[in-house]
Design a protein around this motif. Structure first.
Motif, PDB file in Angstrom:
ATOM      1  N   GLU A 155       0.830  -1.206   0.000  1.00  0.00           N
ATOM      2  CA  GLU A 155       0.000   0.000   0.000  1.00  0.00           C
ATOM      3  C   GLU A 155       0.866   1.258   0.000  1.00  0.00           C
ATOM      4  OE1 GLU A 155      -3.785   1.828  -0.062  1.00  0.00           O
ATOM      5  OE2 GLU A 155      -3.067  -0.205  -0.459  1.00  0.00           O
ATOM      6  N   ILE A 156       1.932   1.253   0.782  1.00  0.00           N
ATOM      7  CA  ILE A 156       2.829   2.409   0.832  1.00  0.00           C
ATOM      8  C   ILE A 156       3.453   2.661  -0.533  1.00  0.00           C
ATOM      9  CG2 ILE A 156       5.042   3.202   1.751  1.00  0.00           C
ATOM     10  CD1 ILE A 156       4.216   1.784   4.403  1.00  0.00           C
ATOM     11  N   ALA A 157       3.964   1.602  -1.155  1.00  0.00           N
ATOM     12  CA  ALA A 157       4.579   1.766  -2.482  1.00  0.00           C
ATOM     13  C   ALA A 157       3.571   2.309  -3.483  1.00  0.00           C
ATOM     14  CB  ALA A 157       5.155   0.435  -2.962  1.00  0.00           C
ATOM     15  N   ALA A 158       2.333   1.801  -3.432  1.00  0.00           N
ATOM     16  CA  ALA A 158       1.310   2.248  -4.379  1.00  0.00           C
ATOM     17  C   ALA A 158       0.924   3.698  -4.146  1.00  0.00           C
ATOM     18  CB  ALA A 158       0.081   1.344  -4.270  1.00  0.00           C
ATOM     19  N   ARG A 159       0.748   4.081  -2.904  1.00  0.00           N
ATOM     20  CA  ARG A 159       0.264   5.440  -2.613  1.00  0.00           C
ATOM     21  C   ARG A 159       1.334   6.509  -2.796  1.00  0.00           C
ATOM     22  NH1 ARG A 159      -4.110   5.721   2.289  1.00  0.00           N
ATOM     23  NH2 ARG A 159      -5.134   3.712   1.957  1.00  0.00           N
ATOM     24  N   LEU A 160       2.576   6.152  -2.508  1.00  0.00           N
ATOM     25  CA  LEU A 160       3.631   7.168  -2.529  1.00  0.00           C
ATOM     26  C   LEU A 160       4.506   7.080  -3.770  1.00  0.00           C
ATOM     27  CD1 LEU A 160       4.738   7.222   1.235  1.00  0.00           C
ATOM     28  CD2 LEU A 160       2.847   8.423   0.092  1.00  0.00           C
ATOM     29  N   GLY A 161       4.088   6.281  -4.751  1.00  0.00           N
ATOM     30  CA  GLY A 161       4.853   6.185  -5.992  1.00  0.00           C
ATOM     31  C   GLY A 161       6.203   5.534  -5.794  1.00  0.00           C
ATOM     32  N   GLY A 162       6.300   4.640  -4.805  1.00  0.00           N
ATOM     33  CA  GLY A 162       7.565   3.974  -4.534  1.00  0.00           C
ATOM     34  C   GLY A 162       7.637   2.612  -5.197  1.00  0.00           C
ATOM     35  N   VAL A 163       8.706   1.896  -4.888  1.00  0.00           N
ATOM     36  CA  VAL A 163       8.885   0.533  -5.370  1.00  0.00           C
ATOM     37  C   VAL A 163       9.125  -0.364  -4.170  1.00  0.00           C
ATOM     38  CG1 VAL A 163       9.745   1.223  -7.622  1.00  0.00           C
ATOM     39  CG2 VAL A 163      11.367   0.883  -5.739  1.00  0.00           C
ATOM     40  N   ARG A 164       8.814  -1.645  -4.342  1.00  0.00           N
ATOM     41  CA  ARG A 164       8.928  -2.599  -3.239  1.00  0.00           C
ATOM     42  C   ARG A 164       9.747  -3.799  -3.670  1.00  0.00           C
ATOM     43  NH1 ARG A 164       6.380  -7.402  -2.397  1.00  0.00           N
ATOM     44  NH2 ARG A 164       6.166  -8.118  -0.223  1.00  0.00           N
ATOM     45  N   ILE A 165      10.615  -4.252  -2.771  1.00  0.00           N
ATOM     46  CA  ILE A 165      11.311  -5.512  -2.974  1.00  0.00           C
ATOM     47  C   ILE A 165      11.132  -6.351  -1.713  1.00  0.00           C
ATOM     48  CG2 ILE A 165      13.011  -4.538  -4.556  1.00  0.00           C
ATOM     49  CD1 ILE A 165      15.036  -4.562  -2.261  1.00  0.00           C
TER      50      ILE A 165
END
Length: 255
Positions: A58-68
């Motif tokens: 959710e954080i990656a989606a909302r803040l335009g980030g990436v997740r690994i």
């Protein structure tokens, strides 16, 4: 809209509702503080099943980030390659090119890297992430059950990890169990619909080990499946009992 479309839209709406728990809000606030900080690195910790992985997505989606997501035994080089791929840099020398590009990047283009299962990293991997935050204009959010605390005992890694801890500072939060009201509002009601029976709600919460996010989701989804199969529209105690029995049997098999 087709029936399938209506169902999909309902699931999307319900998913959004389930993501507004107090812990999710704290996690999002922590991520925003990381992105605004001079030392852009922070952490989210919590016991297994408390919704950390949901939070990372959710954080990656909302803040335009990436997740690994890390795995046991991941090396520093593998970690950097995963980070580079997430940031859209692949092929031969991807990690080196990522470091070079991010070091020269405009400060206004800071990227957020959310690292799930960060507790599986060794001190070398954590040091590489600290470098990304310090020198490469990357906001780093470490997420896991436990991060670097046990590694402080090693004289070889202590100085590196003290530096990491000092940069994280107060940019941290801990995810925990949901209370009965939040379990109902953010898990049970979005999935199965309104329920006026307080006894059923309390039993559901207790059955989910008093607010374990993962357990609550699984049991609620099983309740929904049973209700759909039986053609009923309201959650009842017999339906919940059947879902709890399914959950208990599944965990017994896994154990």
């Amino acid at each position: 809209m087709s029936k399938e479309g209506n169902v999909h839209a309902l699931h999307e709406t319900n998913a959004a509702k389930r993501r507004e728990t107090k812990y999710m809000k704290e996690a999002l606030l922590t991520a925003r503080r990381v992105m605004a900080a001079d030392h852009p690195i922070g952490e989210i910790v919590g016991s297994p099943g408390t919704g950390k992985t949901t939070a990372t997505k959710e954080i990656a989606a909302r803040l335009g980030g990436v997740r690994i997501a890390c795995w046991g035994g991941i090396t520093r080089h593998q970690l950097l390659r995963e980070a580079a791929a997430a940031l859209g840099i692949e092929g031969h020398g991807a990690a080196d090119r990522m470091l070079a590009e991010r070091r020269e990047a405009d400060p206004e283009t800071r990227r957020l890297l959310v690292v799930d299962e960060a507790n599986k990293l060794n001190w070398r991997g954590l040091e590489a992430l600290r470098y990304l935050a310090d020198e490469c204009n990357v906001g780093v959010l470490l997420v896991g059950t436990e991060l670097y605390e046990r590694q402080f005992a090693s004289p070889k890694s202590r100085d590196y990890l003290v530096q990491l801890g000092s940069r994280i500072g107060a940019k941290r939060c801990r995810m925990g169990l949901l209370d009965r009201a939040e379990t109902y509002a953010h898990v049970l009601r979005p999935i199965v619909g309104e329920c006026q029976d307080k006894e059923v709600i309390t039993r559901f919460w207790i059955g989910a080990r008093k607010g374990v996010w993962r357990d609550a989701l699984e049991i609620a989804q099983e309740c929904r499946s049973i209700m759909d199969a039986q053609g009923v529209t309201a959650l009842t105690m017999p339906v919940l009992d059947a879902a709890l029995a399914w959950s208990a049997n599944r965990h017994a098999v896994e154990a």
